[in-house]
Design a protein around this motif. Structure first.
Motif, mmCIF file in Angstrom:
data_model
loop_
_atom_site.group_PDB
_atom_site.id
_atom_site.type_symbol
_atom_site.label_atom_id
_atom_site.label_comp_id
_atom_site.label_asym_id
_atom_site.label_seq_id
_atom_site.Cartn_x
_atom_site.Cartn_y
_atom_site.Cartn_z
ATOM 1 N N TRP A 14 0.846 -1.195 0.000
ATOM 2 C CA TRP A 14 0.000 0.000 0.000
ATOM 3 C C TRP A 14 0.880 1.244 0.000
ATOM 4 O O TRP A 14 1.701 1.427 0.874
ATOM 5 N N ARG A 15 0.689 2.131 -0.975
ATOM 6 C CA ARG A 15 1.448 3.375 -1.106
ATOM 7 C C ARG A 15 0.507 4.550 -0.827
ATOM 8 O O ARG A 15 -0.684 4.496 -1.133
ATOM 9 N N HIS A 16 1.066 5.611 -0.251
ATOM 10 C CA HIS A 16 0.257 6.804 0.003
ATOM 11 C C HIS A 16 1.027 8.050 -0.373
ATOM 12 O O HIS A 16 2.261 8.067 -0.387
ATOM 13 N N SER A 17 0.282 9.081 -0.736
ATOM 14 C CA SER A 17 0.823 10.412 -0.974
ATOM 15 C C SER A 17 -0.028 11.380 -0.172
ATOM 16 O O SER A 17 -1.259 11.385 -0.298
ATOM 17 N N VAL A 18 0.628 12.175 0.668
ATOM 18 C CA VAL A 18 -0.067 13.182 1.469
ATOM 19 C C VAL A 18 0.184 14.529 0.820
ATOM 20 O O VAL A 18 1.333 14.940 0.627
ATOM 21 N N LEU A 19 -0.885 15.220 0.453
ATOM 22 C CA LEU A 19 -0.800 16.534 -0.159
ATOM 23 C C LEU A 19 -0.907 17.586 0.939
ATOM 24 O O LEU A 19 -1.774 17.493 1.805
ATOM 25 N N THR A 20 -0.030 18.594 0.909
ATOM 26 C CA THR A 20 -0.042 19.614 1.954
ATOM 27 C C THR A 20 -0.624 20.924 1.435
ATOM 28 O O THR A 20 -0.705 21.150 0.223
ATOM 29 N N VAL A 21 -0.986 21.794 2.366
ATOM 30 C CA VAL A 21 -1.528 23.098 1.990
ATOM 31 C C VAL A 21 -0.474 23.955 1.288
ATOM 32 O O VAL A 21 -0.815 24.896 0.579
ATOM 33 N N ASP A 22 0.804 23.635 1.466
ATOM 34 C CA ASP A 22 1.897 24.357 0.815
ATOM 35 C C ASP A 22 2.201 23.825 -0.581
ATOM 36 O O ASP A 22 3.134 24.293 -1.235
ATOM 37 N N GLY A 23 1.461 22.818 -1.034
ATOM 38 C CA GLY A 23 1.673 22.254 -2.351
ATOM 39 C C GLY A 23 2.716 21.151 -2.403
ATOM 40 O O GLY A 23 3.085 20.695 -3.483
ATOM 41 N N GLU A 24 3.197 20.707 -1.259
ATOM 42 C CA GLU A 24 4.159 19.612 -1.219
ATOM 43 C C GLU A 24 3.432 18.274 -1.242
ATOM 44 O O GLU A 24 2.254 18.188 -0.902
ATOM 45 N N VAL A 25 4.166 17.230 -1.622
ATOM 46 C CA VAL A 25 3.634 15.873 -1.619
ATOM 47 C C VAL A 25 4.622 14.996 -0.858
ATOM 48 O O VAL A 25 5.802 14.956 -1.180
#
Length: 88
Positions: A14-25
């Motif tokens: 299982w892979r995940h990507s967390v998107l931030t309010v600053d535009g980072e992943v």
């Protein structure tokens, strides 16, 4: 601060990507969740990870709300500030 999550089932796990309010992943995998785990288990582990991240790094309480499932093997969620801390 997290604002969204993408969870993907791959043959390796299982892979995940967390998107931030600053535009980072921020990308990673769920090492504690078996490859053949039910998607609900992977979503719960991902949500717990994001809630913990927001709390530990930003001292913020958040809710993770999964979007309707649209594509096989892939899930998305929105992360929003919570008025009160989540119940244990």
């Amino acid at each position: 601060m997290p604002k969204g999550v993408v969870l993907v089932a791959t043959p390796e796990g299982w892979r995940h990507s967390v998107l931030t309010v600053d535009g980072e992943v921020l990308c990673g995998h769920l090492a504690e969740v078996p490859v053949n785990a039910d998607p609900a288990e992977a979503r719960a582990a991902t949500a717990a990870m994001v809630v913990g991240l927001a709390h530990d790094v930003h001292q913020a309480h958040v809710h993770v709300t999964w979007d309707p499932h649209r594509e096989p093997g892939s899930w998305t969620a929105q992360v929003n500030a919570a008025a009160t801390p989540p119940k244990p």
